[in-house]
Design a protein around this motif. Structure first.
Motif, PDB file in Angstrom:
ATOM      1  N   GLY A  20       0.821  -1.200   0.000  1.00 48.74           N
ATOM      2  CA  GLY A  20       0.000   0.000   0.000  1.00 48.74           C
ATOM      3  C   GLY A  20       0.858   1.255   0.000  1.00 48.74           C
ATOM      4  N   TYR A  21       0.359   2.294  -0.642  1.00 50.50           N
ATOM      5  CA  TYR A  21       1.017   3.606  -0.680  1.00 50.50           C
ATOM      6  C   TYR A  21       0.018   4.660  -0.242  1.00 50.50           C
ATOM      7  N   HIS A  22       0.436   5.561   0.629  1.00 52.26           N
ATOM      8  CA  HIS A  22      -0.405   6.720   0.902  1.00 52.26           C
ATOM      9  C   HIS A  22       0.457   7.905   1.329  1.00 52.26           C
ATOM     10  N   GLN A  23      -0.022   9.078   0.999  1.00 54.22           N
ATOM     11  CA  GLN A  23       0.664  10.317   1.333  1.00 54.22           C
ATOM     12  C   GLN A  23       0.282  10.727   2.744  1.00 54.22           C
ATOM     13  N   SER A  24       1.258  10.844   3.629  1.00 53.19           N
ATOM     14  CA  SER A  24       0.974  11.255   5.004  1.00 53.19           C
ATOM     15  C   SER A  24       0.569  12.722   5.031  1.00 53.19           C
TER      16      SER A  24
ATOM     17  N   LYS B 182       4.264   6.982   2.414  1.00 50.26           N
ATOM     18  CA  LYS B 182       4.536   5.757   3.147  1.00 50.26           C
ATOM     19  C   LYS B 182       4.183   4.559   2.283  1.00 50.26           C
ATOM     20  N   TYR B 183       5.038   3.535   2.326  1.00 54.51           N
ATOM     21  CA  TYR B 183       4.799   2.281   1.619  1.00 54.51           C
ATOM     22  C   TYR B 183       4.700   1.163   2.653  1.00 54.51           C
ATOM     23  N   SER B 184       3.647   0.367   2.588  1.00 56.03           N
ATOM     24  CA  SER B 184       3.402  -0.654   3.604  1.00 56.03           C
ATOM     25  C   SER B 184       3.187  -2.012   2.956  1.00 56.03           C
ATOM     26  N   PRO B 185       4.173  -2.923   3.021  1.00 53.41           N
ATOM     27  CA  PRO B 185       3.948  -4.299   2.556  1.00 53.41           C
ATOM     28  C   PRO B 185       3.021  -5.025   3.516  1.00 53.41           C
TER      29      PRO B 185
END
Length: 269
Positions: free
Chosen positions: A59-63, A71-74
């Motif tokens: 997942g990717y999202h802009q903080s 942020k990139y979250s496996p």
């Protein structure tokens, strides 16, 4: 898009009532939707089937916090669905019952990626760590030919409450699927203050004390899916969230828009 202010929008219970009314109207207008019965039936009367799968996603999202960036979250993925439970990624629904195309469940969701550490950015230096939360509460959904309308109301102890109403519609084209979705979420004052407020003892030059208020966020996006075989599928979800003024007024926040994307592979057994 104009900014939403808390004083001009309904309280969360009104939000839920609006969702209920919209769902009833959708159900009545969608005559093509299948009917499973004329009255409410408890889940223990439903036939039992089990489906499950394993996969992985990122997942990717802009903080929204100033200086934190993207942020990139496996994430390892587990999918499970049977008569009583539906589990995928970070969310578990315990099924209660159905009434035609209307369903009721109890939801548990762990908020991945929420919160911060003081070391994440200079603006957060010396701030007390804010942690993610386990959210619990009821959810209702209506599945009609017009679309799927869902409403939930979740609580997380001292981290407050939130409610969300979402409308989505799935279109299938052979092995491909496309599902646009829009949503509005209400976040309680205590929730917004926990993640975006600044306590008096945390105030510094350039970071004034801030007590946050309840906020409304709007989001929209589209999920794309492709099934390679009977057992393998991939999905891509692209969306953006417009943060409400209770969040964007915080001295910790520099972003109003939050783009996000999720890519997932799942093997269905």
């Amino acid at each position: 898009m104009r900014t939403l202010h808390c004083c001009s929008l309904p309280a969360p219970w009104v939000m839920l009532s609006v969702g209920l009314g919209c769902g009833m109207m959708l159900a009545q207008s969608a005559s093509a939707a299948p009917s499973t019965g004329s009255g409410f039936t408890w889940q223990n009367t439903q036939e039992s089937t089990t489906q499950w799968g394993l996969g992985a996603g990122i997942g990717y999202h802009q903080s929204p916090y100033d200086g934190v960036g993207a942020k990139y979250s496996p994430l390892p993925l587990l999918y499970f669905d049977d008569k009583w439970l539906h589990f995928f990624a970070n969310q578990l629904d315990v099924k209660v019952g159905r009434w035609d195309t209307f369903s009721v469940s109890l939801r548990a969701r762990y908020a991945l990626g929420d919160g911060y550490k003081g070391s994440d950015a200079p603006i957060l230096s010396d701030m007390q760590t804010r942690k993610g939360a386990l959210w619990l509460g009821p959810t209702v959904a209506w599945q009609t030919a017009v679309g799927r309308l869902s409403v939930d109301y979740l609580l997380a102890g001292n981290k407050g409450q939130k409610a969300e109403i979402e409308l989505s519609k799935d279109f299938n084209y052979g092995h491909f699927s496309v599902e646009p979705h829009i949503a509005a979420a209400w976040l309680s004052g205590s929730n917004v203050d926990y993640y975006y407020g600044v306590k008096q003892d945390e105030a510094r030059p350039g970071r004034e004390a801030y007590t946050a208020t309840a906020s409304y966020n709007l989001s929209a996006g589209t999920r794309f899916g492709y099934r390679f075989t009977e057992h393998q599928s991939i999905s891509f979800d692209l969306g953006v969230t417009r943060l409400g003024s209770g969040i964007t007024d915080s001295p910790l926040v520099s972003e109003t828009w939050q783009p996000e994307a999720k890519l997932a592979y799942l093997y269905h057994f």
